[in-house]
Design a protein around this motif. Structure first.
Motif, PDB file in Angstrom:
ATOM      1  N   TRP A  16      -6.885   6.554  -6.923  1.00  0.00           N
ATOM      2  CA  TRP A  16      -7.614   5.630  -6.124  1.00  0.00           C
ATOM      3  C   TRP A  16      -9.144   5.074  -6.709  1.00  0.00           C
ATOM      4  O   TRP A  16      -9.616   4.292  -6.544  1.00  0.00           O
ATOM      5  CB  TRP A  16      -7.981   6.554  -4.998  1.00  0.00           C
ATOM      6  N   ARG A  17      -9.663   6.163  -7.509  1.00  0.00           N
ATOM      7  CA  ARG A  17     -10.944   5.811  -8.163  1.00  0.00           C
ATOM      8  C   ARG A  17     -10.704   4.574  -9.182  1.00  0.00           C
ATOM      9  O   ARG A  17     -11.278   3.737  -8.998  1.00  0.00           O
ATOM     10  CB  ARG A  17     -11.298   7.055  -8.846  1.00  0.00           C
ATOM     11  N   PRO A  71       0.740   4.227  -4.581  1.00  0.00           N
ATOM     12  CA  PRO A  71       0.620   5.319  -5.474  1.00  0.00           C
ATOM     13  C   PRO A  71       1.554   5.567  -6.658  1.00  0.00           C
ATOM     14  O   PRO A  71       1.331   6.229  -7.449  1.00  0.00           O
ATOM     15  CB  PRO A  71       1.007   6.372  -4.336  1.00  0.00           C
ATOM     16  N   PHE A  90       0.974  -1.161   0.123  1.00  0.00           N
ATOM     17  CA  PHE A  90       0.065   0.104   0.060  1.00  0.00           C
ATOM     18  C   PHE A  90       0.990   1.389   0.002  1.00  0.00           C
ATOM     19  O   PHE A  90       0.416   2.284  -0.500  1.00  0.00           O
ATOM     20  CB  PHE A  90      -0.922   0.080   1.289  1.00  0.00           C
ATOM     21  N   PHE A 107      -8.221   2.520  -9.000  1.00  0.00           N
ATOM     22  CA  PHE A 107      -7.560   1.437  -8.181  1.00  0.00           C
ATOM     23  C   PHE A 107      -9.037   0.626  -7.675  1.00  0.00           C
ATOM     24  O   PHE A 107      -8.830  -0.615  -7.739  1.00  0.00           O
ATOM     25  CB  PHE A 107      -6.746   1.933  -7.116  1.00  0.00           C
ATOM     26  N   TRP A 108      -9.629   1.235  -6.914  1.00  0.00           N
ATOM     27  CA  TRP A 108     -10.831   0.445  -6.417  1.00  0.00           C
ATOM     28  C   TRP A 108     -11.769  -0.245  -7.733  1.00  0.00           C
ATOM     29  O   TRP A 108     -12.307  -1.261  -7.556  1.00  0.00           O
ATOM     30  CB  TRP A 108     -11.855   1.355  -5.699  1.00  0.00           C
TER      31      TRP A 108
END
Length: 262
Positions: A59-60, A53, A49, A62-63
């Motif tokens: 992050w959007r 980055p 984690f 990634f999810w």
């Protein structure tokens, strides 16, 4: 192409040779596969984690890419918690279900292990272009070009499956075929897609042979695949995460070699 996908393809990891990504994933995965304990998997997950980055993923994105992993990990843990090996105090017993302290610990370790192995693999390969991967396999690993190019052509055809499925559905609906019965309609369309794929594969193989893709001798490549300092650095990072995770488990006394005697 969306802005998030553009960032993903231009991130620091995107330009690294796909062969190095394969190697880094292997160096990270092998130590975690050999053991099943929460310490090694937890330490590896924390380190991953901290490095996610640098992959260039928002992050959007990634999810959106990793949600199947987040769904599969708890379901796997739930199965082990309910039906895993019983040890310690039994907390719940109902028919074939038996939940114990040991099964809960095993379920938690398994969930962390699935996340620690699957998440970096997904993140690393989001930015892999199939052509770049084929160039790396053929030029860096020296795999047979016939196999590499055949696999690349097949991988390129995977994207056509969804379009073929939609066309088959529209065609059958226009003809009034199998309007009722979802199972029968699914099986019929699956068989039709299989036949279509076999025909397309045969045509593609003939076309590639006619263009000399299977010719003997050394072949040339349109793009050079290089393996330099960035690639070695990524391999070192993967090996370091695996080594630190194993070392932490050994120090904590939780190291549990699966291949060893119980």
């Amino acid at each position: 192409m969306t802005l998030e996908r553009t960032r993903a393809r231009t991130g620091p990891v995107a330009a690294i040779n796909p062969v190095a990504k394969l190697g880094a994933a292997a160096l990270l995965t092998v130590p975690l596969v050999l053991t099943l304990d929460p310490v090694s998997a937890g330490v590896a997950l924390l380190l991953e984690f901290a490095l996610f980055p640098f992959a260039g993923l928002g992050w959007r994105e990634f999810w959106r890419r990793t949600w199947p992993v987040w769904l599969a990990a708890p379901l796997t843990a739930l199965t082990i918690a309910l039906y895993g090996e019983t040890s310690g105090r039994v907390l719940l017993e109902l028919f074939v279900v038996r939940v114990s302290e040991g099964s809960l610990e095993l379920a938690f370790a398994t969930m962390l292990r699935v996340l620690a192995i699957a998440l970096p693999s997904v993140v690393l390969f989001v930015t892999v272009d199939p052509t770049d991967l084929a160039d790396g396999l053929g030029q860096v690993l020296r795999l047979p070009s016939r196999f590499v190019l055949g696999a690349l052509a097949g991988l390129r055809m995977v994207g056509l499956f969804l379009d073929d499925w939609r066309e088959l559905e529209l065609a059958r609906r226009a003809r009034g075929v199998a309007d009722r019965g979802r199972v029968r309609r699914f099986l019929g369309m699956a068989f039709a897609l299989l036949v279509l794929s076999l025909r397309r594969g045969a045509t593609l193989a003939t076309a590639m042979e006619a263009r000399g893709f299977g010719a003997p001798g050394r072949r040339t490549w349109a793009r050079e695949s290089t393996f330099g300092r960035r690639e070695w650095a990524l391999l070192a990072v993967g090996a370091a995460i695996g080594a630190i995770a194993v070392g932490a488990a050994v120090v904590a006394g939780t190291w549990n070699l699966i291949l060893g005697p119980g």
